[in-house]
Design an enzyme around this catalytic site. Sequence first.
Site, mmCIF file in Angstrom:
data_model
loop_
_atom_site.group_PDB
_atom_site.id
_atom_site.type_symbol
_atom_site.label_atom_id
_atom_site.label_comp_id
_atom_site.label_asym_id
_atom_site.label_seq_id
_atom_site.Cartn_x
_atom_site.Cartn_y
_atom_site.Cartn_z
ATOM 1 C CG HIS A 285 -29.838 -29.556 -41.637
ATOM 2 N ND1 HIS A 285 -30.872 -30.104 -41.375
ATOM 3 C CD2 HIS A 285 -30.086 -28.239 -41.375
ATOM 4 C CE1 HIS A 285 -31.820 -29.135 -41.272
ATOM 5 N NE2 HIS A 285 -31.282 -27.956 -41.204
ATOM 6 C CG ASP B 290 -33.491 -25.301 -36.950
ATOM 7 O OD1 ASP B 290 -32.531 -24.352 -36.682
ATOM 8 O OD2 ASP B 290 -33.972 -25.324 -38.197
ATOM 9 C CG HIS C 241 -34.549 -25.662 -41.774
ATOM 10 N ND1 HIS C 241 -34.064 -24.511 -41.204
ATOM 11 C CD2 HIS C 241 -35.038 -25.320 -42.851
ATOM 12 C CE1 HIS C 241 -34.066 -23.420 -42.041
ATOM 13 N NE2 HIS C 241 -34.678 -23.972 -42.957
ATOM 14 C CG ASP D 15 -34.406 -21.380 -38.281
ATOM 15 O OD1 ASP D 15 -34.862 -22.243 -37.331
ATOM 16 O OD2 ASP D 15 -33.428 -22.118 -39.038
HETATM 17 N N1 Q9C Z 1 -31.470 -19.690 -49.253
HETATM 18 C C1 Q9C Z 1 -30.088 -24.511 -40.096
HETATM 19 O O1 Q9C Z 1 -31.212 -23.940 -39.902
HETATM 20 N N2 Q9C Z 1 -31.645 -23.648 -47.336
HETATM 21 N N3 Q9C Z 1 -29.801 -24.926 -41.765
HETATM 22 C C2 Q9C Z 1 -31.655 -22.342 -47.678
HETATM 23 C C3 Q9C Z 1 -32.563 -20.438 -48.464
HETATM 24 C C4 Q9C Z 1 -31.048 -24.423 -46.293
HETATM 25 C C5 Q9C Z 1 -30.794 -24.298 -42.369
HETATM 26 C C6 Q9C Z 1 -32.266 -21.840 -48.672
HETATM 27 C C7 Q9C Z 1 -31.371 -24.260 -44.994
HETATM 28 C C8 Q9C Z 1 -30.528 -24.786 -43.929
HETATM 29 C C9 Q9C Z 1 -29.318 -25.160 -39.078
HETATM 30 ZN ZN ZN Z 2 -33.037 -24.307 -39.411
#
Ligand code: Q9C
Ligand code: ZN
Length: 316
Positions: free
Chosen positions: A135, A169, A171, A258
């Site tokens: 990201h 991933d 995301h 994830d």
């Molecule tokens: N509490 C990676 O998997 N959203 N980043 C969080 C939930 C952010 C994930 C909301 C997710 C970022 C590298």
């Molecule tokens: Zn992720």
Amino acid sequence: MRIIYSDTHKLHNPRFEIYDGKKTPMPEIAKRAEGVIKELALRRLGQIQAPAAFNISNIYAVHSRQYVNFLRRSSNIDAGEDFYPSYFISDTYAPLTKGTFQASIQAVNCALTGANCLLNGETLVYSLCRPPGHHAEHSSMGGYCYFNNAAIAANFLSTHGRVAILDIDFHHGNGTQSAFYNRDDVLFVSLHADPKRRYPYTSGFTQENGVGQGYGYNINFPLKLSTSDEEYLQILESAIAEIRLFEPDFLVVSAGFDTFEGDPIGGLKLTLSVYPKIAAAISNLNCRTIIIQEGGYNTEQLPHMVADFLQSFQPG
Ligand code: Q9C
Ligand code: ZN
């Protein structure tokens, strides 16, 4: 298989993230990487090696000097608690702690050491990078990411051949996409949750195909949240077909776990049994491959998912 790991990541230890205006416990914690390295050692999956140091110019190829300097200076501030800067940050999910810069530099060194192993004849490397990277953009941290480990490794390899990046991933890897958006020598292919419904919300749609010379070299596969193992593997085959057409010399896998149904922040309907199948499908490309750790927040299952995945990866 080589495994690259440094325990410097422990210096990055944010306690909370800000979600909907509230402090909530940080899911991206040191225990993730500690659990993974322990399991890989237990299963004797490969030689575990510490990263070498690389020139900062490798980072400047992907991130601005202003951003790198900002991160260096601000993570040295010991504010007593996690610190959220007002600049060079794209969301509320990238807190700074005293060791964030040092840990992020070592994560990049893990990725570059892995990439360098491929140049020296290794066919398969796993870099246990923490913090994750996909990201992180040219001038911003976000989504638990500070430096874009996969983009930096891919750019490093691109001076030696054609590079494909496969991001699995949960995301969308907005940072990696933007790093190569105008390039035709690095292909970016990503499978991720529908950004209309999940972070990062503003990128990862099918119509994002690249610009200029890069047009046609950016391919997104947004997935519905109810995606099952079978559906996922089928779409993965389309992604792999695109990579095969590109005929890469190197493959960089941004590996997030994830997507697992039991993940506390992500989660499609994927079961534990899908990860060896994903690995087997990818390794059919028969390409020199570096696997770079991204997300995966079920700390109990993550070590098993990563180990099962690596164990099923046949070196190209
Ligand atoms: N509490 C990676 O998997 N959203 N980043 C969080 C939930 C952010 C994930 C909301 C997710 C970022 C590298
Ligand atoms: Zn992720």
